[in-house]
Motif scaffolding. Structure first.
Motif, PDB file in Angstrom:
ATOM      1  N   MET A 215       0.860  -1.178   0.000  1.00 43.81           N
ATOM      2  CA  MET A 215       0.000   0.000   0.000  1.00 43.81           C
ATOM      3  C   MET A 215       0.907   1.244   0.000  1.00 43.81           C
ATOM      4  SD  MET A 215      -3.058   0.532   2.772  1.00 43.81           S
ATOM      5  CE  MET A 215      -4.275  -0.604   2.158  1.00 43.81           C
ATOM      6  N   PRO A 216       0.593   2.268  -0.769  1.00 40.42           N
ATOM      7  CA  PRO A 216       1.387   3.497  -0.721  1.00 40.42           C
ATOM      8  C   PRO A 216       1.309   4.138   0.669  1.00 40.42           C
ATOM      9  CG  PRO A 216      -0.140   3.541  -2.574  1.00 40.42           C
ATOM     10  CD  PRO A 216      -0.499   2.348  -1.741  1.00 40.42           C
ATOM     11  N   LYS A 217       2.393   4.776   1.074  1.00 44.35           N
ATOM     12  CA  LYS A 217       2.440   5.397   2.394  1.00 44.35           C
ATOM     13  C   LYS A 217       1.294   6.388   2.578  1.00 44.35           C
ATOM     14  CE  LYS A 217       5.387   7.752   5.684  1.00 44.35           C
ATOM     15  NZ  LYS A 217       6.763   8.099   6.052  1.00 44.35           N
ATOM     16  N   SER A 218       0.953   7.131   1.538  1.00 44.72           N
ATOM     17  CA  SER A 218      -0.130   8.112   1.655  1.00 44.72           C
ATOM     18  C   SER A 218      -1.451   7.445   2.044  1.00 44.72           C
ATOM     19  CB  SER A 218      -0.284   8.891   0.348  1.00 44.72           C
ATOM     20  OG  SER A 218      -0.574   8.002  -0.721  1.00 44.72           O
ATOM     21  N   LYS A 219      -1.708   6.263   1.505  1.00 49.19           N
ATOM     22  CA  LYS A 219      -2.944   5.546   1.851  1.00 49.19           C
ATOM     23  C   LYS A 219      -2.873   5.020   3.286  1.00 49.19           C
ATOM     24  CE  LYS A 219      -6.403   2.423   0.477  1.00 49.19           C
ATOM     25  NZ  LYS A 219      -7.303   2.173  -0.567  1.00 49.19           N
TER      26      LYS A 219
ATOM     27  N   MET B 256      -1.234  -7.004  22.465  1.00 50.97           N
ATOM     28  CA  MET B 256      -0.512  -6.239  21.440  1.00 50.97           C
ATOM     29  C   MET B 256      -0.307  -4.825  21.966  1.00 50.97           C
ATOM     30  SD  MET B 256      -1.059  -5.617  17.294  1.00 50.97           S
ATOM     31  CE  MET B 256      -2.681  -6.221  17.334  1.00 50.97           C
ATOM     32  N   ILE B 257       0.949  -4.366  21.940  1.00 50.03           N
ATOM     33  CA  ILE B 257       1.251  -3.064  22.526  1.00 50.03           C
ATOM     34  C   ILE B 257       1.781  -2.041  21.530  1.00 50.03           C
ATOM     35  CG2 ILE B 257       1.624  -4.005  24.832  1.00 50.03           C
ATOM     36  CD1 ILE B 257       4.651  -3.780  24.292  1.00 50.03           C
ATOM     37  N   GLY B 258       2.156  -2.487  20.334  1.00 47.47           N
ATOM     38  CA  GLY B 258       2.681  -1.541  19.359  1.00 47.47           C
ATOM     39  C   GLY B 258       2.624  -2.108  17.959  1.00 47.47           C
ATOM     40  N   ALA B 259       2.669  -1.216  16.989  1.00 48.09           N
ATOM     41  CA  ALA B 259       2.671  -1.613  15.580  1.00 48.09           C
ATOM     42  C   ALA B 259       3.611  -0.683  14.828  1.00 48.09           C
ATOM     43  CB  ALA B 259       1.268  -1.539  14.993  1.00 48.09           C
ATOM     44  N   GLY B 260       4.179  -1.201  13.767  1.00 43.86           N
ATOM     45  CA  GLY B 260       5.086  -0.390  12.963  1.00 43.86           C
ATOM     46  C   GLY B 260       4.904  -0.667  11.487  1.00 43.86           C
ATOM     47  N   CYS B 261       5.223   0.329  10.680  1.00 43.08           N
ATOM     48  CA  CYS B 261       5.158   0.216   9.225  1.00 43.08           C
ATOM     49  C   CYS B 261       6.523   0.587   8.661  1.00 43.08           C
ATOM     50  CB  CYS B 261       4.102   1.160   8.659  1.00 43.08           C
ATOM     51  SG  CYS B 261       2.428   0.794   9.190  1.00 43.08           S
ATOM     52  N   VAL B 262       7.060  -0.281   7.820  1.00 46.21           N
ATOM     53  CA  VAL B 262       8.347  -0.039   7.174  1.00 46.21           C
ATOM     54  C   VAL B 262       8.086   0.137   5.685  1.00 46.21           C
ATOM     55  CG1 VAL B 262      10.643  -0.973   6.687  1.00 46.21           C
ATOM     56  CG2 VAL B 262       9.541  -1.444   8.896  1.00 46.21           C
ATOM     57  N   TYR B 263       8.620   1.217   5.136  1.00 54.58           N
ATOM     58  CA  TYR B 263       8.405   1.526   3.727  1.00 54.58           C
ATOM     59  C   TYR B 263       9.699   1.355   2.948  1.00 54.58           C
ATOM     60  CZ  TYR B 263       4.253   3.596   5.718  1.00 54.58           C
ATOM     61  OH  TYR B 263       3.083   3.770   6.398  1.00 54.58           O
ATOM     62  N   ASP B 264       9.567   1.010   1.672  1.00 55.53           N
ATOM     63  CA  ASP B 264      10.751   0.925   0.826  1.00 55.53           C
ATOM     64  C   ASP B 264      11.131   2.323   0.335  1.00 55.53           C
ATOM     65  OD1 ASP B 264       9.075   1.573  -1.338  1.00 55.53           O
ATOM     66  OD2 ASP B 264       9.116  -0.449  -2.191  1.00 55.53           O
ATOM     67  N   GLU B 265      12.114   2.374  -0.525  1.00 51.75           N
ATOM     68  CA  GLU B 265      12.613   3.663  -1.008  1.00 51.75           C
ATOM     69  C   GLU B 265      11.582   4.441  -1.827  1.00 51.75           C
ATOM     70  OE1 GLU B 265      13.358   0.422  -3.823  1.00 51.75           O
ATOM     71  OE2 GLU B 265      13.950   0.648  -1.738  1.00 51.75           O
ATOM     72  N   LYS B 266      10.540   3.766  -2.300  1.00 53.69           N
ATOM     73  CA  LYS B 266       9.481   4.424  -3.075  1.00 53.69           C
ATOM     74  C   LYS B 266       8.268   4.773  -2.218  1.00 53.69           C
ATOM     75  CE  LYS B 266      10.854   2.059  -7.263  1.00 53.69           C
ATOM     76  NZ  LYS B 266      10.514   0.998  -8.209  1.00 53.69           N
ATOM     77  N   GLN B 267       8.412   4.629  -0.887  1.00 56.91           N
ATOM     78  CA  GLN B 267       7.331   4.925   0.061  1.00 56.91           C
ATOM     79  C   GLN B 267       6.137   3.982  -0.107  1.00 56.91           C
ATOM     80  OE1 GLN B 267       7.731   7.408   2.657  1.00 56.91           O
ATOM     81  NE2 GLN B 267       9.725   6.798   1.914  1.00 56.91           N
TER      82      GLN B 267
ATOM     83  N   LEU C 131       4.534   0.381   1.399  1.00 53.33           N
ATOM     84  CA  LEU C 131       4.611  -0.439   2.600  1.00 53.33           C
ATOM     85  C   LEU C 131       5.239  -1.787   2.276  1.00 53.33           C
ATOM     86  CD1 LEU C 131       3.905  -0.596   5.623  1.00 53.33           C
ATOM     87  CD2 LEU C 131       1.715  -1.602   4.949  1.00 53.33           C
ATOM     88  N   ALA C 132       6.402  -2.038   2.847  1.00 50.52           N
ATOM     89  CA  ALA C 132       7.152  -3.261   2.572  1.00 50.52           C
ATOM     90  C   ALA C 132       7.085  -4.254   3.722  1.00 50.52           C
ATOM     91  CB  ALA C 132       8.607  -2.925   2.272  1.00 50.52           C
ATOM     92  N   ALA C 133       6.785  -3.772   4.931  1.00 57.50           N
ATOM     93  CA  ALA C 133       6.705  -4.661   6.092  1.00 57.50           C
ATOM     94  C   ALA C 133       5.837  -4.026   7.170  1.00 57.50           C
ATOM     95  CB  ALA C 133       8.102  -4.925   6.651  1.00 57.50           C
ATOM     96  N   THR C 134       5.152  -4.892   7.904  1.00 56.53           N
ATOM     97  CA  THR C 134       4.409  -4.447   9.078  1.00 56.53           C
ATOM     98  C   THR C 134       4.937  -5.227  10.276  1.00 56.53           C
ATOM     99  OG1 THR C 134       2.659  -6.077   8.674  1.00 56.53           O
ATOM    100  CG2 THR C 134       2.297  -3.850   7.837  1.00 56.53           C
ATOM    101  N   ALA C 135       4.935  -4.575  11.417  1.00 62.30           N
ATOM    102  CA  ALA C 135       5.418  -5.226  12.635  1.00 62.30           C
ATOM    103  C   ALA C 135       4.375  -5.065  13.734  1.00 62.30           C
ATOM    104  CB  ALA C 135       6.733  -4.591  13.076  1.00 62.30           C
ATOM    105  N   PHE C 136       4.230  -6.108  14.515  1.00 62.72           N
ATOM    106  CA  PHE C 136       3.321  -6.078  15.649  1.00 62.72           C
ATOM    107  C   PHE C 136       4.077  -6.592  16.863  1.00 62.72           C
ATOM    108  CE2 PHE C 136       0.821  -6.732  11.818  1.00 62.72           C
ATOM    109  CZ  PHE C 136      -0.008  -5.614  11.882  1.00 62.72           C
ATOM    110  N   ILE C 137       3.995  -5.851  17.955  1.00 65.39           N
ATOM    111  CA  ILE C 137       4.698  -6.201  19.183  1.00 65.39           C
ATOM    112  C   ILE C 137       3.674  -6.661  20.218  1.00 65.39           C
ATOM    113  CG2 ILE C 137       6.219  -5.393  21.027  1.00 65.39           C
ATOM    114  CD1 ILE C 137       7.504  -5.357  18.278  1.00 65.39           C
ATOM    115  N   PHE C 138       3.957  -7.802  20.817  1.00 64.43           N
ATOM    116  CA  PHE C 138       3.087  -8.378  21.835  1.00 64.43           C
ATOM    117  C   PHE C 138       3.844  -8.496  23.148  1.00 64.43           C
ATOM    118  CE2 PHE C 138       1.635  -9.821  17.749  1.00 64.43           C
ATOM    119  CZ  PHE C 138       0.261  -9.684  17.822  1.00 64.43           C
ATOM    120  N   GLN C 139       3.153  -8.209  24.227  1.00 71.62           N
ATOM    121  CA  GLN C 139       3.716  -8.397  25.559  1.00 71.62           C
ATOM    122  C   GLN C 139       3.807  -9.892  25.827  1.00 71.62           C
ATOM    123  OE1 GLN C 139       4.419  -5.560  27.551  1.00 71.62           O
ATOM    124  NE2 GLN C 139       5.636  -7.045  28.676  1.00 71.62           N
TER     125      GLN C 139
END
Length: 158
Positions: free
Chosen positions: A36-40, A72-83, A85-93
């Motif tokens: 998904m594009p970062k803007s979306k 679940m305590i946190g989430a993250g989005c990692v984007y590639d050089e073209k912005q 979404l290349a990866a999503t992260a979810f953190i659990f206690q």
């Protein structure tokens, strides 16, 4: 070794961001999908609570989650050089890596091995049908589940 470093850094950044307030709920997270594009993504989740540099010229947008979403305590989005979404992260206690990996396998993913303490599984994204690689890592009483778009994984993580 440097790949493990950026996974640990992402875990630390999300753990730090998950401390006090929250910005995202499960319904919004569920509408976000790989490529998904970062803007979306921003239109769905809003601005991140924090942005962290995770190496490889990559940044992670970090979101705090409501206490109602525990463990679940946190989430993250990692984007590639073209912005994109290349990866999503979810953190659990808690140390729930084995249980989490087993649930991912039950959902049809294939175990592809372990590397530097991370269990890796391959399958298809449930929203897009695209190939993804999931890593499950336990560290410091937390479990991180990161879903990578396979091409991004092959270029940057593998």
């Amino acid at each position: 070794m440097k790949k493990r470093r950026w996974l640990i850094l992402l875990l630390v950044l999300i753990g730090m961001a998950a401390g006090t307030s929250w910005a995202v709920d499960l319904e919004a997270l569920d509408r976000v999908s790989i490529l998904m594009p970062k803007s979306k993504v921003l239109s769905i989740l809003g601005p991140p609570d924090e942005v962290g540099d995770i190496g490889h010229q990559l940044k992670a947008d970090i979101y705090r989650l409501s206490d109602k979403m525990a463990p679940m305590i946190g989430a993250g989005c990692v984007y590639d050089e073209k912005q994109i979404l290349a990866a999503t992260a979810f953190i659990f206690q808690g140390a729930v890596g084995e249980e989490t990996a087993n649930r991912i396998k039950e959902a049809g993913f294939t175990y592809i091995g372990e590397k530097e303490g991370a269990t890796r599984l391959a399958g298809k994204d449930d929203d897009t049908g695209l190939p993804v690689v999931v890593t499950v890592v336990e560290n410091g009483g937390l479990t991180t589940v990161i879903t990578f778009e396979k091409g991004f994984y092959d270029r940057n993580v593998k």
